[in-house]
Design a protein around this motif. Structure first.
Motif: not given
Ligand SMILES: Cc1cc2nc3c(=O)[nH]c(=O)nc-3n(C[C@H](O)[C@H](O)[C@H](O)COP(=O)(O)OP(=O)(O)OC[C@H]3O[C@@H](n4cnc5c(N)ncnc54)[C@H](O)[C@@H]3O)c2cc1C
Length: 402
Positions: A47-58, A102-108, A222-227
């Motif tokens: 588990l390293r990066a857990s946040t994807f920002h909007p422009p990366t997802l775009d 328009p959100y952060r995606l919390q994803c490993e 405290l950062l949440r990822v699925p589960g």
């Protein structure tokens, strides 16, 4: 060069981390032949990066890669006072007219790597990803560059890109070093299935927290990822890294975060040193750096990987022309586009985020929290702040560089 070259590609990528795989995928879609050389036997799942920002997802969605189903859509993030629960909550819905996400995606981060690798294997026979293939050295001449692997085999490319992370061998081969600073603290990451959101009122999926609890240092997140949830903790004064990684120490700190009758089940624990460092030059001749090989920063704000993916998109626009014979001014533009953003936006923001959360003076904390709450409550200031923290402003600035 008198290397025994076993394979020739347009581009050789060293490192199948998320940045190397995204770059290889983008180049493959543009019709280049690409060989990726990865030291490990498989994609690293720690588990390293857990946040994807909007422009990366775009950007990723624009090339057919969607992660949304695999992560947690997280419209808010917050800076919080542990004792009172008082929080400045930043709601990214206000970015709805600026981004499709328009959100952060919390994803490993390994989910990005796996998704991109699957897309390569399914549709791009011109891209070959070789695991268990550590590179021992890289060289270049006037017409190309060569990666020599530890098994003695060499792969030649018209260009070679070092996506080999913070300890990059490619970076050293072009005489570059990561200069800057290493912060004194070690970060202890601990993950658990315990649902902090059910226990602590009004938590977001991303929470940066000030605390004065004697069993904790001044801050944790405290950062949440699925589960699961990831807590970023720090050694107490006088505690060694080894002690801070012990079950007893982590349990004591987790109980301080939220006291409960049962012990915490800790699924993963890891210690990280945190740096703020960048190279002077992103390329030399036909060898280019991309991602962590060129810049590393504090994880606070979740920008390192996102910035590396933005590097990859910027470089992928240029490599087809470079392979076809365009001059080095294209790489100079890559340098002009990406280095200032890394230095002035990503590294500085991450540094400021870290400094803010290490504030210990209660009066200063109160003033900082009041100011953050005022920003969060004012649509104009909120939008301006979120355009920056979400890396939208930085990417636009980079794209505008001639
Ligand atoms: C605790 C923590 C939390 C983080 N949180 C976030 C976050 O929320 N958001 C964010 O954007 N970023 C975050 N980051 C940063 C993010 O993890 C990195 O920026 C990202 O991994 C960089 O990707 P990369 O592909 O450039 O390098 P890496 O992921 O390091 O990949 C490099 C690859 O190169 C391979 N390699 C190295 N040397 C060789 C060699 N000689 N031969 C062949 N292969 C080689 C390695 O095995 C590896 O697979 C975090 C980092 C940490 C430590």
């Amino acid at each position: 060069m008198s290397e025994a070259v076993v394979k020739t590609s347009d581009v050789v990528v060293v490192g199948a981390g998320p940045v190397g795989l995204v770059l290889a995928y983008l180049l493959g879609r543009r019709g280049l032949s690409v060989t990726v050389l990865e030291r490990n036997e498989a994609i690293v799942t720690e588990l390293r990066a857990s946040t994807f920002h909007p422009p990366t997802l775009d950007l990723l969605e624009g090339v057919g890669i969607s992660l949304v189903e695999q992560g947690l859509v997280s419209p808010t993030w917050q800076v919080r006072d542990h004792a009172s629960g008082d929080a400045a909550v930043f709601d990214m819905a206000i970015l709805g007219d600026e981004t499709g996400h328009p959100y952060r995606l919390q994803c490993e981060q390994h989910k990005l790597s796996h998704t991109v690798l699957a897309a390569i294997e399914a549709g791009l026979p011109n891209v070959e990803v070789l695991f268990d293939k550590p590179v021992a050295a890289v060289f270049q001449d006037a017409n190309g560059a060569v990666a020599r692997c530890e098994d003695g085999e060499s792969v030649r490319g018209t260009y070679l890109v070092g996506c080999d992370g913070a300890r990059s061998l490619v970076r050293a081969a072009i005489g570059q070093t990561l200069t800057g600073k290493t912060y004194p603290e070690t970060m202890i990451l601990a993950t658990t299935r315990f649902d902090f959101a059910a226990a602590m009122p009004n938590l977001s999926n991303v929470n940066y927290v000030w605390t004065s609890h004697p069993d904790l240092t001044e801050t944790f997140s405290l950062l949440r990822v699925p589960g699961r949830w990831r807590a970023s903790l720090y050694p107490l004064p006088g505690e060694s890294e080894e002690e801070a990684l012990s079950t007893a120490s982590i349990e004591r700190k987790m109980q301080a975060v939220f006291p409960r009758d049962e012990p915490y089940e800790v699924l993963e624990r890891r210690a990280y040193r945190i740096h703020q460092r960048i190279v002077e030059r992103y390329y030399e001749g036909r060898i280019v750096l991309c991602g962590d090989s060129a810049h590393v920063n504090s994880p606070s704000g979740g920008m390192g990987l996102n910035g590396g993916v933005h590097d990859a998109f910027c470089l992928a626009e240029k490599l087809p022309d470079l392979v076809a014979g365009a001059g080095p001014e294209l790489l100079e533009r890559y340098q002009r586009q990406r280095r200032p953003i890394a230095e002035e936006q990503i590294l500085k923001q991450a540094d400021a985020n870290r400094a803010r959360m290490r504030e210990t003076d209660p009066t200063r904390r109160r003033a900082l929290l009041d100011e953050l709450k005022a920003i969060a409550a004012d649509p104009r200031r909120l939008k301006e702040r979120l355009l920056t923290t979400s890396m939208i402003a930085g990417l636009r600035q980079s794209n505008a560089v001639a």
